[in-house]
Design an enzyme around this catalytic site. Structure first.
Site, PDB file in Angstrom:
ATOM      1  N   HIS A 179     -23.459 -71.472  76.286  1.00 33.00           N
ATOM      2  CA  HIS A 179     -24.323 -72.454  75.611  1.00 33.00           C
ATOM      3  C   HIS A 179     -24.819 -71.959  74.256  1.00 33.00           C
ATOM      4  O   HIS A 179     -25.344 -72.734  73.462  1.00 33.00           O
ATOM      5  CB  HIS A 179     -25.525 -72.791  76.502  1.00 33.00           C
ATOM      6  CG  HIS A 179     -25.146 -73.600  77.706  1.00 33.00           C
ATOM      7  ND1 HIS A 179     -25.410 -74.936  77.820  1.00 33.00           N
ATOM      8  CD2 HIS A 179     -24.477 -73.262  78.837  1.00 33.00           C
ATOM      9  CE1 HIS A 179     -24.944 -75.383  78.978  1.00 33.00           C
ATOM     10  NE2 HIS A 179     -24.378 -74.381  79.617  1.00 33.00           N
ATOM     11  N   ASP A 393     -28.102 -71.598  66.126  1.00 32.71           N
ATOM     12  CA  ASP A 393     -28.334 -72.342  67.366  1.00 32.71           C
ATOM     13  C   ASP A 393     -26.969 -72.746  67.924  1.00 32.71           C
ATOM     14  O   ASP A 393     -26.108 -73.187  67.158  1.00 32.71           O
ATOM     15  CB  ASP A 393     -29.143 -73.622  67.039  1.00 32.71           C
ATOM     16  CG  ASP A 393     -30.097 -74.022  68.156  1.00 32.71           C
ATOM     17  OD1 ASP A 393     -29.816 -73.696  69.320  1.00 32.71           O
ATOM     18  OD2 ASP A 393     -31.114 -74.675  67.848  1.00 32.71           O
TER      19      ASP A 393
HETATM   20  P1  ADQ Z   1     -32.236 -74.383  73.879  1.00 32.83           P
HETATM   21  O1  ADQ Z   1     -32.301 -73.218  72.981  1.00 32.83           O
HETATM   22  O2  ADQ Z   1     -33.304 -74.472  74.879  1.00 32.83           O
HETATM   23  O3  ADQ Z   1     -30.822 -74.484  74.631  1.00 32.83           O
HETATM   24  P2  ADQ Z   1     -32.000 -77.196  72.681  1.00 32.83           P
HETATM   25  O4  ADQ Z   1     -30.579 -77.518  72.596  1.00 32.83           O
HETATM   26  O5  ADQ Z   1     -32.751 -77.611  71.490  1.00 32.83           O
HETATM   27  O6  ADQ Z   1     -32.320 -75.650  72.847  1.00 32.83           O
HETATM   28  O7  ADQ Z   1     -32.576 -77.899  73.956  1.00 32.83           O
HETATM   29  C1  ADQ Z   1     -33.923 -77.974  74.165  1.00 32.83           C
HETATM   30  C2  ADQ Z   1     -34.246 -79.046  75.200  1.00 32.83           C
HETATM   31  O8  ADQ Z   1     -35.592 -78.852  75.550  1.00 32.83           O
HETATM   32  C3  ADQ Z   1     -34.102 -80.447  74.647  1.00 32.83           C
HETATM   33  O9  ADQ Z   1     -33.514 -81.268  75.610  1.00 32.83           O
HETATM   34  C4  ADQ Z   1     -35.542 -80.877  74.352  1.00 32.83           C
HETATM   35  O10 ADQ Z   1     -35.804 -82.219  74.675  1.00 32.83           O
HETATM   36  C5  ADQ Z   1     -36.357 -79.992  75.244  1.00 32.83           C
HETATM   37  N1  ADQ Z   1     -37.581 -79.549  74.532  1.00 32.83           N
HETATM   38  C6  ADQ Z   1     -37.674 -78.789  73.443  1.00 32.83           C
HETATM   39  N2  ADQ Z   1     -38.948 -78.606  73.088  1.00 32.83           N
HETATM   40  C7  ADQ Z   1     -39.679 -79.261  73.978  1.00 32.83           C
HETATM   41  C8  ADQ Z   1     -41.082 -79.461  74.171  1.00 32.83           C
HETATM   42  N3  ADQ Z   1     -41.992 -78.917  73.372  1.00 32.83           N
HETATM   43  N4  ADQ Z   1     -41.480 -80.187  75.214  1.00 32.83           N
HETATM   44  C9  ADQ Z   1     -40.584 -80.728  76.034  1.00 32.83           C
HETATM   45  N5  ADQ Z   1     -39.260 -80.590  75.907  1.00 32.83           N
HETATM   46  C10 ADQ Z   1     -38.809 -79.859  74.908  1.00 32.83           C
HETATM   47  C11 ADQ Z   1     -29.588 -73.739  74.657  1.00 32.83           C
HETATM   48  C12 ADQ Z   1     -28.995 -73.383  73.304  1.00 32.83           C
HETATM   49  C13 ADQ Z   1     -28.813 -74.647  72.478  1.00 32.83           C
HETATM   50  C14 ADQ Z   1     -27.941 -75.652  73.242  1.00 32.83           C
HETATM   51  C15 ADQ Z   1     -28.475 -75.860  74.648  1.00 32.83           C
HETATM   52  C16 ADQ Z   1     -27.523 -76.697  75.504  1.00 32.83           C
HETATM   53  O11 ADQ Z   1     -29.830 -72.455  72.608  1.00 32.83           O
HETATM   54  O12 ADQ Z   1     -28.207 -74.346  71.236  1.00 32.83           O
HETATM   55  O13 ADQ Z   1     -27.941 -76.887  72.577  1.00 32.83           O
HETATM   56  O14 ADQ Z   1     -28.651 -74.616  75.321  1.00 32.83           O
HETATM   57  O15 ADQ Z   1     -26.249 -76.147  75.555  1.00 32.83           O
END
Ligand code: ADQ
Length: 484
Positions: A179, A393
């Site tokens: 991921h 990311d």
């Molecule tokens: P993450 O680094 O966790 O995931 P991201 O892809 O942005 O990052 O996903 C975050 C998720 O958490 C989103 O679905 C969002 O809605 C939720 N979220 C974020 N902040 C929040 C908050 N304050 N309150 C509630 N919900 C929140 C890792 C990798 C990413 C990759 C994903 C999936 O680092 O690059 O996209 O896995 O493969």
């Protein structure tokens, strides 16, 4: 997802009636660090999150299983099932959480795989614990996977599992999806156990990455470190590596979101009302700039706050017309780099608010909490400009969720070129976040963008995410694995 099943049901493994396995899909067994459930007072309930929603129906339909840690240390409940899916816990001790999870995975691999943005800890005890936990996952998978199953292993915590599993169960088809980014060889080769990690992943039939670049970085490291033969496709997006007469397929499988679900939530009357309420509560500004992230040093939250502060200082943004909302989810709080990052962000928020807020009207609204998805959607709808500015990311799902939530066809995204999402979301205002002036200019461009251009770009973003959604992602990976 229907949460009806709930409580532990250890006696159900192999006994309860599952829907028949479709003829075209063997049973699917997923392994991830965490099981897709949370303990509540009423028993187990499915965790929120797209991955769970995408995979659960596939597991249910094929009589599959999910293998992972419950999240509680020294906790080894017997297998149970929730919502028609068998869940098999892998116990992890408190000492292992510190060494394998917080240590090797999140303080060693995580910074290294994100451009070495922070110094990694390389510690032999942590590595040993990583190996021991990976072996435990492989043993459970070997015991639990039906003959001929498709095994799908997820993420950087479990990179040694594929080879460990193959050694015990060569009949299985083994896939792995990373991921997060896979770093270029010059960085990856810093890892004292670099050969072991590559050997672990080469236990797969299929290794998937978010971007073609990650896939090619992996192939280059495999060639340099293990002297394997690799055949790259002409477009340099996929490759096949020969390992002891086996073929390991490598390629990009960019993850996405459940577009229909987000759109449905965004369309509700309650969401619209809540979005207007949010705007009113913020003092009815002309433009709401929004950031939503885990509070991780990779996400570039400080960068965007500093850029916002400088723009206010130069008078290019106006505290009476422009406000920023930053939602930051607490994460990995035991790790020092994360504590430092939180202090820095809170110092910046305080300093910008100290200079530019008016009584009762802060210019930066900062929320250090996880907010439920139902609350996030109205916030996305209220946000006029989304700022997604990671240094690096894997994908960034927030960038996709924002576009899906903008069923009104309006809204602009400023998106870092270093997020995987930038490959697809080319209608965002793409920016190199390391370049201060470029970031400031991108924010001003987004804030001042004419309505016509905003709508055109949003239409482009929405068309893109509709083409490739989360269910399509899971199907593409599993079809590729099944077809090998
Ligand atoms: P993450 O680094 O966790 O995931 P991201 O892809 O942005 O990052 O996903 C975050 C998720 O958490 C989103 O679905 C969002 O809605 C939720 N979220 C974020 N902040 C929040 C908050 N304050 N309150 C509630 N919900 C929140 C890792 C990798 C990413 C990759 C994903 C999936 O680092 O690059 O996209 O896995 O493969």
């Amino acid at each position: 997802m229907n949460t009806a099943a709930g409580g532990p049901d250890a006696g159900s493994i192999g006994e309860h009636e599952e829907p028949p396995v479709p003829v075209d899909r063997p049973p699917i067994v997923v392994a991830a660090n965490r099981l897709p459930v949370m303990r509540t007072e009423e028993g187990w309930s499915p965790s929120p999150g797209g991955l769970v929603r995408a995979l659960y129906p596939l597991l249910r339909a094929t009589g599959g299983k999910w293998i992972g840690w419950t999240g509680d240390t020294d906790d080894a409940p017997a297998p149970f099932h929730v919502d028609g899916v068998d869940l098999v816990p892998v116990p992890i001790s408190a000492a292992e959480v510190e060494l394998y999870y917080e240590g090797f995975s999140n303080d060693g691999l995580w910074p290294l795989y994100h451009d070495a943005l922070r110094e990694s800890t390389y510690d032999a005890d942590q590595w040993d614990a990583y190996g021991a936990v990976n072996q435990r996952f492989a043993d459970v998978l070997a015991a639990e996977s039906p003959v001929g199953a498709l095994v799908w292993i997820h993420d950087y915590q479990l990179q040694l599992v594929p080879a460990m599993l193959r050694a015990q169960r060569p009949d299985l088809r083994i896939g792995f999806f990373l991921h997060i980014p896979f770093p270029p060889h010059e960085l990856f080769s810093r890892l004292p156990w670099r050969n072991e990690v590559i050997e672990g992943l080469l236990g797969c039939d299929l290794v998937g990455f978010q971007r073609p670049m990650g896939a090619m970085n992996f192939v280059a490291s495999a060639q340099q470190l293990l002297d394997v033969e690799a055949e790259r496709s002409d477009d340099e997006r996929t490759a096949v590596i020969d390992v002891d007469g086996r073929r390991v397929h490598v390629g990009p499988f960019p993850i996405s979101i459940d577009v229909a679900e987000v759109e449905e939530m965004a369309a509700g009357r309650a969401t619209r009302q809540r979005a207007s309420q949010i705007r009113a509560r913020l003092g009815d500004p002309e433009v709401i700039l929004l950031g939503v992230d885990r509070l991780d040093y990779t996400k570039g939250i400080g960068l965007r706050l500093r850029a916002f502060g400088r723009l206010l200082e130069q008078g290019l943004l106006d505290p009476e017309r422009h406000v920023m909302v930053q939602v930051a989810t607490p994460t990995r709080e035991a790790i020092e780099h994360y504590q430092d990052e939180r202090h820095e962000i809170e110092r910046l928020v305080g300093s910008i608010n100290g200079r530019f807020s008016r009584l009762g009207l802060p210019v930066v609204h900062y929320i250090y909490r996880t907010i439920p998805f139902e609350e996030l959607i109205p916030l996305y709808r209220a946000g006029d400009v989304l700022l997604v500015t990671p240094f690096r990311d894997g994908m960034n799902l927030v960038a996709k969720e924002y576009a899906a939530a903008h069923i009104d066809g309006d809204g602009v995204e400023v998106l870092s070129e270093f997020a995987g999402a930038a490959d697809e979301l080319t209608d965002a205002v793409l920016v190199n976040p390391h370049d201060e002036q470029a970031l400031e200019a991108a924010i001003v461009t987004a804030v001042e963008m004419h309505r016509h251009e905003r709508r055109e770009r949003m239409a482009g973003l929405r068309a893109q995410i509709s083409k490739f959604d989360l269910h399509g992602w899971a199907d593409r990976f599993l079809d590729a694995l099944a077809d090998l």
